[in-house]
Design a protein around this motif. Structure first.
Motif, PDB file in Angstrom:
ATOM      1  N   GLN A 301     -36.626   7.043 -76.840  1.00  0.00           N
ATOM      2  CA  GLN A 301     -35.340   6.346 -76.696  1.00  0.00           C
ATOM      3  C   GLN A 301     -34.516   6.474 -77.976  1.00  0.00           C
ATOM      4  N   ARG A 302     -35.170   6.326 -79.104  1.00  0.00           N
ATOM      5  CA  ARG A 302     -34.477   6.476 -80.393  1.00  0.00           C
ATOM      6  C   ARG A 302     -33.954   7.899 -80.561  1.00  0.00           C
ATOM      7  N   GLN A 303     -34.720   8.875 -80.136  1.00  0.00           N
ATOM      8  CA  GLN A 303     -34.296  10.272 -80.232  1.00  0.00           C
ATOM      9  C   GLN A 303     -32.987  10.492 -79.475  1.00  0.00           C
ATOM     10  N   VAL A 304     -32.905  10.007 -78.251  1.00  0.00           N
ATOM     11  CA  VAL A 304     -31.690  10.168 -77.453  1.00  0.00           C
ATOM     12  C   VAL A 304     -30.547   9.372 -78.073  1.00  0.00           C
ATOM     13  N   TYR A 305     -30.837   8.148 -78.474  1.00  0.00           N
ATOM     14  CA  TYR A 305     -29.804   7.288 -79.053  1.00  0.00           C
ATOM     15  C   TYR A 305     -29.205   7.918 -80.304  1.00  0.00           C
ATOM     16  N   GLU A 306     -30.052   8.448 -81.169  1.00  0.00           N
ATOM     17  CA  GLU A 306     -29.544   9.007 -82.431  1.00  0.00           C
ATOM     18  C   GLU A 306     -28.669  10.234 -82.201  1.00  0.00           C
ATOM     19  N   LEU A 309     -25.321   8.813 -81.094  1.00  0.00           N
ATOM     20  CA  LEU A 309     -24.652   8.214 -82.245  1.00  0.00           C
ATOM     21  C   LEU A 309     -24.058   9.294 -83.153  1.00  0.00           C
ATOM     22  N   ALA A 310     -24.800  10.377 -83.376  1.00  0.00           N
ATOM     23  CA  ALA A 310     -24.278  11.468 -84.200  1.00  0.00           C
ATOM     24  C   ALA A 310     -23.040  12.075 -83.556  1.00  0.00           C
ATOM     25  N   ALA A 331     -15.468  17.597 -80.808  1.00  0.00           N
ATOM     26  CA  ALA A 331     -16.371  17.418 -81.955  1.00  0.00           C
ATOM     27  C   ALA A 331     -17.675  16.765 -81.517  1.00  0.00           C
ATOM     28  N   GLY A 332     -17.588  15.755 -80.692  1.00  0.00           N
ATOM     29  CA  GLY A 332     -18.791  15.085 -80.225  1.00  0.00           C
ATOM     30  C   GLY A 332     -19.646  15.962 -79.340  1.00  0.00           C
ATOM     31  N   MET A 333     -19.014  16.725 -78.469  1.00  0.00           N
ATOM     32  CA  MET A 333     -19.773  17.573 -77.556  1.00  0.00           C
ATOM     33  C   MET A 333     -20.445  18.740 -78.271  1.00  0.00           C
ATOM     34  N   PRO A 437     -23.322  -3.860 -84.198  1.00  0.00           N
ATOM     35  CA  PRO A 437     -24.074  -2.783 -84.845  1.00  0.00           C
ATOM     36  C   PRO A 437     -24.121  -1.541 -83.975  1.00  0.00           C
ATOM     37  N   ARG A 438     -24.291  -0.383 -84.638  1.00  0.00           N
ATOM     38  CA  ARG A 438     -24.338   0.888 -83.909  1.00  0.00           C
ATOM     39  C   ARG A 438     -25.600   1.683 -84.197  1.00  0.00           C
TER      40      ARG A 438
END
Length: 460
Positions: A301-306, A309-310, A331-333, A437-438
């Motif tokens: 879950q953290r892997q996908v979230y990070e 977020l990036a 830029a995000g894509m 928080p993000r």
């Protein structure tokens, strides 16, 4: 103006002459007192002047909208159309059926005339018998003189509007709708303040949700419990929610507009909460956080979230006056595509194959509508450039469907979106929703503090 057709038969008892006489006498005068001019009245007048300049010599008609039946003799809660609210400053439920008309007054200006249904007179029966408009049924409305003091406009009874010649109607005329959208693209300082207020109330609603998680986890429809908790904050602090709350747990988070909210919560899964409070002035926030229901992200879950977020941080970094509106999405894509390639989900970051897992654009304008200014021309909005004073969301996401065989099993059924609201400034962009928080570490710490506080209160 012609009244809507009668919806149903009301089985009221007849009123005798004696009762009618008794009902219409003996009432104390109750005028609105003090300075009741709307704080936004002067701003609304300036907005009408901008619209007037676009349509010299034309009559412009901007309706508030009509009541709509929900069931039998019950109407949906009324919200004035956004263009009407922006041009008048009037946002209450009593505006149903009202119409703003800009009458040509010379070749280059208009006179604003507001056609209203005034307060029910005590001389008739409407005030106590009319279930749709009567004061004793739905509350007080201003009389004509009070409406003029409120708005600074000439006001007239809505019953006289039917005799007016037609003009451009914002509910039907594409050119007028387009102009109104484009005029609203850049927010004035008062509008930014209202949006910040909406964001602040929304942040409080997200805190309420975290505190409510223990009870929501115990309920068979925990998603709906979450929806209700946020809805309480929205109604207590503002007009309500700016759109239907998305409370999506587990694989439901892979459905972009999941509003059924009928699922159970599983502490092993994530909750994607997309919600916004709408202020009494009708400006809405639009924020998404993806929260671990256990209080801690699992490694995957953290892997996908990070990665999401990036992508969001790359999008935010691209915001500045003069940049293409689409730059922040691109830029995000780029970040998402590169991340998926590193994971081995994509063979290469090139091309647009990442769209299988992202599905939609990464943001939109925000204001009176959650997807604001949608009738603007492409060259003024989607293919245009950003300007100081515009308010928008940045909301990349990854939606890894539970039945997607292109994904490794451990990634399937995870949906993550991170959405924040920002205003374009001379230097770049200011985060309106920074109170929430993000980063994953900050999310876990924030949730831990709120839940610990709940436990302490329970022990007391």
């Amino acid at each position: 103006m012609k009244e809507p057709a009668v919806r149903t038969v009301i089985h009221d008892l007849p009123v005798s002459t004696e009762l009618q006489e008794f009902m219409t006498g003996g009432w104390t005068a109750t005028p609105l007192s003090g300075d009741i001019r709307l704080p936004v009245a002067d701003l609304a007048a300036a907005r009408r002047a901008k619209l007037s300049a676009r349509f010299p010599g034309e009559r412009l008609v901007v309706p508030a909208g009509q009541l709509t039946v929900r069931s039998n003799d019950c109407d949906h809660r009324f919200r004035p159309r956004s263009a009407y609210a922006w041009l008048t400053g009037l946002t209450g439920e009593e505006q149903a059926g009202h119409v703003l008309v800009l009458e040509p007054d010379g070749p280059h200006r208009h006179e604003a005339v507001l056609y209203v249904r005034p307060r029910s007179p005590r001389a008739g029966a409407e005030f106590y018998r009319d279930r749709r408009y009567g004061e004793f049924w739905v509350g007080r409305r201003p009389d004509i003189a009070e409406a003029e003091r409120l708005t600074g406009m000439r006001c007239a009874h809505i019953g006289t509007l039917g005799r007016m010649p037609p003009g451009r109607d914002a509910s039907r005329d594409a050119a007028l709708a387009t102009a109104l959208s484009e005029l609203r693209l850049v927010k004035d300082a008062w509008e930014v303040e209202q949006l910040q207020l909406a964001v602040d109330h929304t942040a409080a609603g997200f805190e309420d949700v975290v505190r409510a998680l223990p009870r929501a986890l115990d309920h068979p429809r925990g998603e709906r419990w979450i929806e209700g908790v946020f809805g309480l904050r929205a109604r207590a602090e503002g007009n309500g929610t700016g759109y239907e709350t998305i409370a999506a747990s587990g694989a439901h988070a892979c459905v972009l507009h999941w509003i059924r909210n009928d699922g159970r919560l599983d502490p092993r899964e994530l909750l994607l909460l997309d919600a916004g409070v709408e202020t009494d002035t009708l400006y809405t926030a639009d924020i998404t956080r993806t929260l671990p229901l256990s209080g801690r992200f699992s490694p995957v879950q953290r892997q996908v979230y990070e990665l999401v977020l990036a992508a969001q941080e790359a999008g935010v970094a691209a915001l500045r006056p003069g940049a293409s509106f689409r730059d922040f999405h691109r830029a995000g894509m780029r970040v998402v595509a590169e991340g998926l390639a590193e994971w081995g989900v994509l063979k290469s970051a090139e091309g647009d194959f990442h769209r299988r897992y992202t599905l939609c654009s990464s943001g939109h304008m925000l204001g009176l509508d959650v997807h604001d200014c949608a009738q603007a021309r492409a060259d003024a909005y989607l293919d245009g450039v950003l300007e100081e004073g515009q308010v928008l969301t940045v909301e990349p996401g990854l939606y890894l469907q539970p039945d997607d065989e292109t994904l490794p099993a451990e990634l399937r059924g995870i949906g993550v979106r991170i959405e924040d609201d920002l205003v374009i400034t001379a230097e770049g962009a200011r985060l309106l929703s920074g109170a929430l928080p993000r980063t994953p570490d900050a999310v876990e710490a924030w949730m831990g503090e709120l839940l610990a506080g709940q436990r302490d209160m329970g022990e007391r």
